[in-house]
Write a protein that holds these residues in place. Structure first.
Motif, mmCIF file in Angstrom:
data_model
loop_
_atom_site.group_PDB
_atom_site.id
_atom_site.type_symbol
_atom_site.label_atom_id
_atom_site.label_comp_id
_atom_site.label_asym_id
_atom_site.label_seq_id
_atom_site.Cartn_x
_atom_site.Cartn_y
_atom_site.Cartn_z
ATOM 1 N N PHE A 291 12.757 15.102 15.181
ATOM 2 C CA PHE A 291 12.239 15.209 13.823
ATOM 3 C C PHE A 291 10.711 15.115 13.805
ATOM 4 O O PHE A 291 10.036 15.904 13.142
ATOM 5 N N VAL A 292 10.149 14.160 14.546
ATOM 6 C CA VAL A 292 8.694 14.011 14.604
ATOM 7 C C VAL A 292 8.053 15.244 15.226
ATOM 8 O O VAL A 292 6.985 15.697 14.794
ATOM 9 N N TRP A 293 8.717 15.802 16.240
ATOM 10 C CA TRP A 293 8.178 16.998 16.888
ATOM 11 C C TRP A 293 8.119 18.164 15.904
ATOM 12 O O TRP A 293 7.086 18.850 15.788
ATOM 13 N N TYR A 294 9.198 18.398 15.161
ATOM 14 C CA TYR A 294 9.215 19.493 14.198
ATOM 15 C C TYR A 294 8.205 19.261 13.077
ATOM 16 O O TYR A 294 7.548 20.198 12.615
ATOM 17 N N MET A 295 8.078 18.024 12.618
ATOM 18 C CA MET A 295 7.114 17.725 11.568
ATOM 19 C C MET A 295 5.684 17.955 12.056
ATOM 20 O O MET A 295 4.845 18.508 11.329
ATOM 21 N N SER A 296 5.382 17.547 13.277
ATOM 22 C CA SER A 296 4.037 17.721 13.824
ATOM 23 C C SER A 296 3.690 19.196 13.977
ATOM 24 O O SER A 296 2.597 19.635 13.602
ATOM 25 N N VAL A 297 4.635 19.970 14.507
ATOM 26 C CA VAL A 297 4.391 21.395 14.696
ATOM 27 C C VAL A 297 4.235 22.097 13.349
ATOM 28 O O VAL A 297 3.348 22.940 13.163
ATOM 29 N N SER A 298 5.075 21.739 12.374
ATOM 30 C CA SER A 298 4.989 22.358 11.050
ATOM 31 C C SER A 298 3.659 22.032 10.381
ATOM 32 O O SER A 298 3.026 22.907 9.769
ATOM 33 N N LEU A 299 3.205 20.781 10.495
ATOM 34 C CA LEU A 299 1.926 20.400 9.910
ATOM 35 C C LEU A 299 0.775 21.136 10.584
ATOM 36 O O LEU A 299 -0.165 21.589 9.922
ATOM 37 N N LEU A 300 0.834 21.269 11.899
ATOM 38 C CA LEU A 300 -0.210 21.982 12.632
ATOM 39 C C LEU A 300 -0.286 23.446 12.202
ATOM 40 O O LEU A 300 -1.382 23.983 11.963
ATOM 41 N N ILE A 301 0.865 24.095 12.073
ATOM 42 C CA ILE A 301 0.882 25.503 11.659
ATOM 43 C C ILE A 301 0.408 25.648 10.220
ATOM 44 O O ILE A 301 -0.333 26.577 9.885
ATOM 45 N N PHE A 302 0.805 24.712 9.350
ATOM 46 C CA PHE A 302 0.389 24.769 7.947
ATOM 47 C C PHE A 302 -1.130 24.637 7.825
ATOM 48 O O PHE A 302 -1.771 25.385 7.075
ATOM 49 N N ILE A 303 -1.717 23.686 8.550
ATOM 50 C CA ILE A 303 -3.165 23.505 8.494
ATOM 51 C C ILE A 303 -3.880 24.747 9.029
ATOM 52 O O ILE A 303 -4.898 25.183 8.475
ATOM 53 N N PHE A 304 -3.353 25.332 10.096
ATOM 54 C CA PHE A 304 -3.968 26.532 10.662
ATOM 55 C C PHE A 304 -3.972 27.679 9.659
ATOM 56 O O PHE A 304 -5.005 28.335 9.445
ATOM 57 N N PHE A 305 -2.820 27.929 9.016
ATOM 58 C CA PHE A 305 -2.759 29.024 8.048
ATOM 59 C C PHE A 305 -3.559 28.704 6.788
ATOM 60 O O PHE A 305 -4.109 29.615 6.163
ATOM 61 N N LEU A 306 -3.645 27.436 6.400
ATOM 62 C CA LEU A 306 -4.450 27.065 5.234
ATOM 63 C C LEU A 306 -5.932 27.343 5.492
ATOM 64 O O LEU A 306 -6.631 27.913 4.637
ATOM 65 N N ILE A 307 -6.414 26.951 6.660
ATOM 66 C CA ILE A 307 -7.819 27.207 7.002
ATOM 67 C C ILE A 307 -8.086 28.712 7.094
ATOM 68 O O ILE A 307 -9.119 29.207 6.618
ATOM 69 N N THR A 308 -7.147 29.455 7.670
ATOM 70 C CA THR A 308 -7.310 30.906 7.776
ATOM 71 C C THR A 308 -7.332 31.556 6.403
ATOM 72 O O THR A 308 -8.160 32.446 6.132
ATOM 73 N N PHE A 309 -6.439 31.108 5.514
ATOM 74 C CA PHE A 309 -6.403 31.665 4.157
ATOM 75 C C PHE A 309 -7.692 31.376 3.395
ATOM 76 O O PHE A 309 -8.235 32.261 2.728
ATOM 77 N N ARG A 310 -8.215 30.144 3.500
ATOM 78 C CA ARG A 310 -9.460 29.792 2.820
ATOM 79 C C ARG A 310 -10.621 30.654 3.337
ATOM 80 O O ARG A 310 -11.464 31.116 2.555
ATOM 81 N N ALA A 311 -10.661 30.846 4.652
ATOM 82 C CA ALA A 311 -11.748 31.633 5.235
ATOM 83 C C ALA A 311 -11.671 33.101 4.812
ATOM 84 O O ALA A 311 -12.693 33.710 4.466
#
Length: 331
Positions: A162-182
């Motif tokens: 569960f922690v692994w999936y949450m960490s990976v999901s958060l990492l991908i979300f932050i990456f796409f959020l930064i890309t979208f803002r840029a």
């Protein structure tokens, strides 16, 4: 209940502010309001190697007498009707050590002043930090969370997954959020405006909720950026043209990113152990019978080698002794 509350509010407004704030509890309520987001603006500085918040005496008095527009003054606190009353309460704040007088010694640095009296032209540092229950609760949660993290090796397997999936999901979300803002900023900046989605998201000086305000900001760009915008326009749309006209290469790039995300979720991105080792990672590592027998055999072989070396050394010593005896007889 509304009638009772309105009566209490009307009564508090009729009470003299100077007399009302002579009570320690009432003065603490006023400090809670002044230290909140609706209070007067404060500045940060370093005093005695500690980050503190300070305000000029004149600004504090001005806020008490005439709060800034849009300030929600608490209904249970009476307002100040005169400037002398506000100054008198400010003196009580200093005398009761809710704040102390400071002096500037450099840019962003303060030191405690030897003068204790309140003066509108001086600077005053807040000592009162408000109710600490929430801070203590968060500290307790932090300690418990730290202990849970240190016990990660003994967590059940489903929690680790569960922690692994949450960490990976958060990492991908932050990456796409930064890309979208840029990308949003880039496309709007090309036409002459600066548009930021959640502009205060990464501002370290703001709190958690303040980081999401405002939701979006749009401002006109400064003059003299036309050539830069034109160059970025050409580069951006050249990349878009390449992505459309070279589908094989771009599709390969997209497929590679998809495989990368799949490997992240599957946990096979940097796999350096077998599936059997992964399943038995939480089990105690006990040596098997074969390992014990091999260890005993190796110890026996070492003992035999040592005994053979000792015999060879003894034979060599005896030969040397015989030669010495023969030489003595000849003499």
């Amino acid at each position: 209940s509304r009638t009772t509350q309105s009566k209490q509010t009307h009564a508090s407004n009729m009470v003299d502010a100077k007399e009302y704030y002579e009570d320690q509890k009432h003065l603490m309520k006023l400090c809670d309001f002044l230290r909140s987001g609706d209070g007067p603006a404060v500045r940060e500085a370093i005093e005695m190697d500690k980050r503190v918040y300070y305000i000029k005496g004149e600004k504090l008095v001005n806020f008490l007498v005439e709060p800034k527009k849009g300030t929600k003054w608490p209904k249970d606190l009476p307002k100040f009707k005169s400037r002398p009353d506000a100054i008198s309460v400010c003196k009580d704040l200093c005398n009761r050590q809710f704040m102390h007088r400071s002096e500037k010694v450099g840019k962003g640095e303060l030191e405690i002043s030897r003068v204790r009296d309140f003066d509108e032209s001086a600077y005053f540092t807040w000592i009162y930090e408000g109710n600490k229950k929430f801070s203590h609760l968060m500290t307790t949660c932090l300690v418990i969370g730290f202990l849970c993290c240190t016990c990660f090796p003994i967590w059940p397997n489903f929690l680790k997954v569960f922690v692994w999936y949450m960490s990976v999901s958060l990492l991908i979300f932050i990456f796409f959020l930064i890309t979208f803002r840029a990308l949003l900023f880039l496309m709007v900046w090309i036409i002459g405006y600066e548009c930021w989605f959640l502009p205060n998201l990464f501002d370290e000086q703001l709190g958690f909720f303040e980081s999401f305000v405002p939701f979006i900001s749009i401002e006109k760009t400064k003059d003299g950026q036309l050539m830069y915008r034109a160059g970025v326009f050409v580069a951006f749309f050249s990349f878009c043209w390449w992505a459309v006209t070279q589908p094989s290469e771009f599709d390969g790039f997209v497929k590679g990113q998809g495989d990368f995300i799949k490997d992240l979720y599957a946990g096979t991105l940097l796999s350096d152990m077998s599936q059997k080792d992964k399943e038995n990672i939480d089990k105690p590592k006990m040596p098997s019978l074969e390992d014990l027998l091999k260890k005993l055999d190796s110890e026996d072989e070492e003992e035999k080698e040592l005994s053979e070396e000792e015999a060879a050394e003894a034979l060599l010593e005896s030969l040397v002794g015989d030669e010495e005896d023969i030489e003595d007889d000849e003499e």
